[in-house]
Motif scaffolding. Structure first.
Motif, mmCIF file in Angstrom:
data_model
loop_
_atom_site.group_PDB
_atom_site.id
_atom_site.type_symbol
_atom_site.label_atom_id
_atom_site.label_comp_id
_atom_site.label_asym_id
_atom_site.label_seq_id
_atom_site.Cartn_x
_atom_site.Cartn_y
_atom_site.Cartn_z
ATOM 1 N N SER A 161 69.835 15.556 33.375
ATOM 2 C CA SER A 161 68.929 15.705 33.287
ATOM 3 C C SER A 161 69.385 17.537 32.165
ATOM 4 C CB SER A 161 67.490 16.151 33.627
ATOM 5 O OG SER A 161 66.857 14.945 34.935
ATOM 6 N N MET A 162 68.663 17.643 30.898
ATOM 7 C CA MET A 162 68.654 18.621 29.931
ATOM 8 C C MET A 162 67.672 18.475 28.911
ATOM 9 S SD MET A 162 72.492 19.953 28.302
ATOM 10 C CE MET A 162 71.993 19.984 26.967
ATOM 11 N N ASP A 163 65.993 19.660 29.827
ATOM 12 C CA ASP A 163 65.363 19.433 29.259
ATOM 13 C C ASP A 163 65.106 20.565 27.654
ATOM 14 O OD1 ASP A 163 64.646 17.215 30.220
ATOM 15 O OD2 ASP A 163 63.702 18.528 31.898
ATOM 16 N N GLY A 164 65.875 20.942 27.660
ATOM 17 C CA GLY A 164 66.274 22.071 26.119
ATOM 18 C C GLY A 164 67.086 22.179 25.643
ATOM 19 N N GLN B 161 69.713 13.495 29.212
ATOM 20 C CA GLN B 161 68.248 12.314 29.025
ATOM 21 C C GLN B 161 67.195 14.079 28.468
ATOM 22 O OE1 GLN B 161 65.524 11.767 32.772
ATOM 23 N NE2 GLN B 161 66.978 9.522 31.783
ATOM 24 N N CYS B 162 66.315 13.637 28.205
ATOM 25 C CA CYS B 162 65.732 14.960 28.431
ATOM 26 C C CYS B 162 63.767 14.516 27.997
ATOM 27 C CB CYS B 162 65.218 15.841 26.441
ATOM 28 S SG CYS B 162 63.897 16.744 26.057
ATOM 29 N N LEU B 163 63.282 15.361 28.509
ATOM 30 C CA LEU B 163 61.464 14.882 28.722
ATOM 31 C C LEU B 163 60.738 15.390 27.579
ATOM 32 C CD1 LEU B 163 61.348 16.213 32.797
ATOM 33 C CD2 LEU B 163 61.410 13.661 31.402
ATOM 34 N N ARG B 164 60.249 14.965 26.890
ATOM 35 C CA ARG B 164 59.864 14.870 25.874
ATOM 36 C C ARG B 164 58.396 16.330 25.674
ATOM 37 N NH1 ARG B 164 60.625 13.018 21.167
ATOM 38 N NH2 ARG B 164 61.987 10.080 21.382
ATOM 39 N N LEU B 165 58.097 17.930 25.981
ATOM 40 C CA LEU B 165 57.855 18.420 26.841
ATOM 41 C C LEU B 165 57.338 19.851 25.369
ATOM 42 C CD1 LEU B 165 59.619 20.225 29.662
ATOM 43 C CD2 LEU B 165 57.554 18.464 29.652
ATOM 44 N N ARG B 166 56.178 20.292 25.739
ATOM 45 C CA ARG B 166 55.289 21.422 24.604
ATOM 46 C C ARG B 166 56.732 21.783 24.495
ATOM 47 N NH1 ARG B 166 49.171 23.600 24.462
ATOM 48 N NH2 ARG B 166 49.151 20.834 24.390
ATOM 49 N N HIS C 166 59.918 21.576 18.786
ATOM 50 C CA HIS C 166 60.949 21.974 18.330
ATOM 51 C C HIS C 166 62.847 21.291 17.857
ATOM 52 C CE1 HIS C 166 61.386 25.203 20.700
ATOM 53 N NE2 HIS C 166 62.168 26.159 20.397
ATOM 54 N N GLU C 167 62.842 21.198 20.142
ATOM 55 C CA GLU C 167 64.200 21.167 19.738
ATOM 56 C C GLU C 167 65.109 19.699 19.548
ATOM 57 O OE1 GLU C 167 65.655 24.771 22.287
ATOM 58 O OE2 GLU C 167 65.626 23.092 23.622
ATOM 59 N N TRP C 168 63.923 18.396 19.284
ATOM 60 C CA TRP C 168 64.588 17.200 19.438
ATOM 61 C C TRP C 168 65.209 16.844 18.756
ATOM 62 C CZ3 TRP C 168 58.385 15.179 20.986
ATOM 63 C CH2 TRP C 168 58.078 16.037 21.735
ATOM 64 N N GLN C 169 64.871 16.915 17.458
ATOM 65 C CA GLN C 169 65.536 16.877 16.173
ATOM 66 C C GLN C 169 67.212 17.404 16.468
ATOM 67 O OE1 GLN C 169 64.739 14.623 13.727
ATOM 68 N NE2 GLN C 169 63.136 14.505 15.488
ATOM 69 N N GLU C 170 67.173 19.003 16.797
ATOM 70 C CA GLU C 170 68.579 19.150 16.784
ATOM 71 C C GLU C 170 69.420 18.205 18.197
ATOM 72 O OE1 GLU C 170 70.912 22.340 15.425
ATOM 73 O OE2 GLU C 170 69.073 21.547 14.006
ATOM 74 N N GLU D 249 65.261 29.299 28.101
ATOM 75 C CA GLU D 249 63.805 29.221 27.909
ATOM 76 C C GLU D 249 63.334 27.884 27.819
ATOM 77 O OE1 GLU D 249 60.380 31.832 25.166
ATOM 78 O OE2 GLU D 249 62.025 31.343 24.882
ATOM 79 N N THR D 250 63.607 27.199 26.889
ATOM 80 C CA THR D 250 63.121 25.630 26.750
ATOM 81 C C THR D 250 63.647 24.387 28.255
ATOM 82 O OG1 THR D 250 65.056 24.924 25.517
ATOM 83 C CG2 THR D 250 63.108 25.784 24.268
ATOM 84 N N TYR D 251 64.455 24.840 28.233
ATOM 85 C CA TYR D 251 65.004 24.230 29.651
ATOM 86 C C TYR D 251 64.173 25.064 31.073
ATOM 87 C CZ TYR D 251 68.427 22.718 33.642
ATOM 88 O OH TYR D 251 69.072 22.323 34.505
ATOM 89 N N GLY D 252 64.209 26.741 30.996
ATOM 90 C CA GLY D 252 63.486 26.567 32.455
ATOM 91 C C GLY D 252 61.992 26.161 32.863
ATOM 92 N N ALA D 253 61.332 26.447 31.390
ATOM 93 C CA ALA D 253 59.774 25.885 31.737
ATOM 94 C C ALA D 253 59.307 25.223 32.069
ATOM 95 C CB ALA D 253 59.476 25.908 29.690
ATOM 96 N N TYR D 254 60.670 23.956 32.683
ATOM 97 C CA TYR D 254 60.584 22.817 33.605
ATOM 98 C C TYR D 254 61.405 23.002 34.696
ATOM 99 C CZ TYR D 254 59.855 18.545 35.337
ATOM 100 O OH TYR D 254 59.448 16.847 36.351
ATOM 101 N N ARG D 255 62.382 23.064 33.681
ATOM 102 C CA ARG D 255 63.903 22.925 34.962
ATOM 103 C C ARG D 255 64.055 24.603 36.191
ATOM 104 N NH1 ARG D 255 64.777 18.176 36.832
ATOM 105 N NH2 ARG D 255 64.837 16.604 34.686
ATOM 106 N N ILE D 256 62.366 24.730 36.669
ATOM 107 C CA ILE D 256 62.709 26.678 37.193
ATOM 108 C C ILE D 256 63.730 26.792 38.023
ATOM 109 C CG2 ILE D 256 61.388 28.297 38.272
ATOM 110 C CD1 ILE D 256 58.880 25.944 37.511
#
Length: 254
Positions: free
Chosen positions: A76-79, A120-125, A129-133, A83-90
């Protein structure tokens, strides 16, 4: 999971199942016996899956998982940034995730293993902006496959800061009453007919959305998996899933 519960689960499940997922609302790598359990399930002919936050993966653990014959590991790598990863994976460290993917990739290469490495990445606000990358570079990170999935959120009625701006990738829609609601789901569910959860204490649950163990069919140490899976409690739950739908079904992404 105690050893006797695991042995009983494997003995019972291997008669009917084709897959064992070694995770349920927790971090499976906290169990030091996990590689041994995977190896035993693999020897029994079962497809094995682990889903992890990857914070505990070292060279030794990566080697043990690949050597055990693990079929698939989900990281699980949501970013792509802290900064983007830690918004959910505190509290999580994205560098540990990235390092884990590379360690698993290298061990798979060295051992000529067949483990599918899935990022695996959760789609979060915060990460949209990183989904395409991610789609362009997930293989460079060490993964064989990328899965982007919708996120289950709590306290979403008045909106949620992690809810994606594109409604196609959110589980919730704004209603005429000014509140967000779960998108309508069709009734019925293959999951509760085709599988179940066995908890660390041996309770058998209809699926992974029964996080509070509300709908337990009984305990695998008291009755066989077949008896529990075909019990009156299991039948009653499945009928409810087809009609009024228990709360856990209303939160499911299927």
């Amino acid at each position: 999971m105690a050893r006797d519960v695991w042995k009983r689960t494997l003995e019972q499940a291997s008669k009917y199942a084709h897959t064992i997922q070694f995770y349920f609302q927790g971090e499976p790598l906290l169990n030091k016996e996990l590689p041994q359990m995977i190896s035993e399930a693999h020897e029994a002919g079962l497809y094995t899956i682990v889903s992890t936050n990857a914070q505990a993966i070292t060279t030794e653990i990566a080697a043990a998982l690949i050597s055990a014959g693990l079929s698939r590991i989900i990281v699980s790598m949501d970013g792509l940034s802290q900064e983007t990863y830690g918004a959910y994976r505190i509290g999580g460290d994205i560098e540990k995730c990235k390092n884990a993917l590379l360690l698993l990739h290298e061990e798979k290469r060295k051992q000529k293993g067949n483990t599918l490495i899935e990022m695996q990445c959760l789609r979060l606000r915060t990460n949209e902006h990183e989904w395409q990358e991610m789609k362009k570079h997930y293989r460079e990170l060490g993964a064989d496959r990328l899965v982007l999935k919708t996120a289950q959120l709590y306290d979403y009625a008045d909106g949620h800061p992690l809810m994606p701006t594109d409604n196609r990738y959110a589980r919730y829609l704004l209603g005429s009453d000014g509140h967000y609601h779960r998108k309508p789901m069709g009734k019925g569910c293959l999951r509760v007919w085709s599988g179940c959860v066995v908890t660390t204490t041996g309770d058998v649950l209809p699926c992974c959305y029964d996080k509070a163990h509300v709908y337990s069919y009984g305990n695998i140490m008291d009755k066989s998996l077949r008896e529990l899976f075909c019990s009156d409690k299991a039948t009653a739950f499945r009928k409810a899933a087809l009609k009024e739908q228990p709360q856990i079904c209303k939160e499911c992404a299927r």
